[in-house]
Enzyme design. Structure first.
Site, short mmCIF file in Angstrom:
data_model
loop_
_atom_site.label_atom_id
_atom_site.label_comp_id
_atom_site.label_asym_id
_atom_site.label_seq_id
_atom_site.Cartn_x
_atom_site.Cartn_y
_atom_site.Cartn_z
N VAL A 152 0.18 -8.38 6.73
CA VAL A 152 -0.16 -9.63 7.43
C VAL A 152 0.71 -10.81 6.99
CG1 VAL A 152 -2.54 -9.09 8.09
CG2 VAL A 152 -2.09 -10.11 5.85
N LYS A 199 0.84 -1.21 0.00
CA LYS A 199 0.00 0.00 0.00
C LYS A 199 0.87 1.26 0.00
CE LYS A 199 -4.14 -2.09 2.17
NZ LYS A 199 -3.97 -3.51 2.40
N1 GLN Z 1 -4.32 -9.05 1.73
C1 GLN Z 1 -4.68 -8.52 3.02
C2 GLN Z 1 -6.12 -8.09 2.97
O1 GLN Z 1 -6.52 -7.62 1.95
C3 GLN Z 1 -3.80 -7.36 3.35
C4 GLN Z 1 -4.03 -6.85 4.74
C5 GLN Z 1 -2.78 -6.52 5.50
O2 GLN Z 1 -1.67 -6.91 5.15
N2 GLN Z 1 -2.95 -5.89 6.63
O3 GLN Z 1 -6.84 -8.20 3.91
#
Ligand code: GLN
Length: 306
Positions: free
Chosen positions: A260, A68
């Protein structure tokens, strides 16, 4: 006097071991649930070009929400201030995949680092990039100086197969008129961005311009304008670790962004970028040993932004 970064990293790699068992591996998609619990790596890249690593710093993992930051970089570069017409810049105080706030706030996501915000960023990128998946690869390959960074297609497919919440968020945004493009196309790009596979060393290299006023120390090229660098760093500080951002600021004291997949990337403006990987997460979805590792790093080196 500059701290002995290598000595600090070597010590951290031993110190964080007991916390591996307490972390919870992300299991919202099967492709992430198999990550090795006791894997740990860390890389520091200084604006001078010096690099320090420990553990599995060259092992690639799923960057997830760290992407992001790259997407925001790209969008600010291509769109500039109008990006904020449909997107906020305030911490959410909610989990990264929460739906409730979006309802109260008429489909305008609080910030670009929660999932809803990242979906709006992807929607905007679709206006300015012929192919935002290729544009992402071009961006990270150039920023990290590594031509073979790619998407983990198994993770991307798993995100698509199990992405019920993200699908709900995208449809919700569309219902409020805050997605212009086709929901499935936006999601496909978003899932691929999350599925980028990079190592701690590569992520740190791709972040170091944020510690250097937007200029890549490696190539001398302007990756982001100074005013956008300020915005990206401010957003990482205030929104980069979701509803644990205050705790992270107190313990670590630098702008950072978690994913995550177990990675956390961070910058100390004027000095260095840093990335840590350990897949066990805390309740907010941030790497547990990774947060501890960064806390030790800024405490022992006595450098933070505070
Ligand atoms: N792929 C995860 C989601 O869309 C990304 C979220 C994260 O890394 N916090 O929920």
């Amino acid at each position: 006097m500059t701290a002995d970064y290598q000595k600090i990293l070597d010590h951290i790699a031993i110190d964080v071991r007991p916390s591996f068992a307490r972390g919870k591996i992300a299991d919202y998609i099967p492709a992430l649930a198999a990550a090795p619990r006791d894997c740990f790596g860390m890389a520091v890249i200084c604006v001078s070009g010096d690099e320090y690593v420990v553990g599995e710093a060259d092992r690639r993992f799923s960057v997830q929400s760290i992407s992001k930051v790259f997407a925001l970089n790209m969008a600010l570069r291509a769109i500039g201030a109008p990006l904020w017409d449909r997107l906020g810049r305030e911490p959410s105080g909610n989990p990264f995949n929460s739906l409730v706030q979006l309802e109260y706030e008429n489909g305008v996501p609080r910030n670009p680092f929660i999932n809803a915000g990242a979906l709006v960023v992807v929607d905007r990128l679709m206006d300015v990039c012929a192919d935002p998946k290729v544009a992402m690869l071009d961006f990270v390959r150039e920023a990290a100086g590594c031509d073979d960074i790619g998407f983990d297609q198994e993770v991307a497919a798993s995100e698509a197969a199990w992405g019920y919440r993200n699908r709900a968020l995208a449809n919700f945004l569309k219902g409020f008129g805050n997605l212009r493009h086709d929901v499935d196309e936006v999601l496909d790009i978003y899932f691929h961005h999350c599925a980028l596979a990079m190592s701690c060393r590569e992520i740190s290299r791709a972040f170091v311009h944020l510690a250097n006023g937007g200029i890549s120390p490696r190539t001398g090229a302007a990756v982001t304008k100074p005013e956008h660098t300020k915005q990206v760093n401010a957003l990482m500080l205030t929104c980069g670790l979701y509803d644990s951002v205050g705790d992270f600021a107190c313990r670590v004291g630098i702008p950072g962004k978690s994913g995550v997949g177990g990675g956390i990337a961070a910058v100390i403006p004027g000095i260095l970028s840093i990335c840590v990987y350990s897949p066990g997460l805390d309740e907010s979805g941030n790497s547990l040993a990774g947060t501890r590792a960064l806390e030790i790093f800024t405490t022992e080196s006595a450098i933070s932004i505070f």
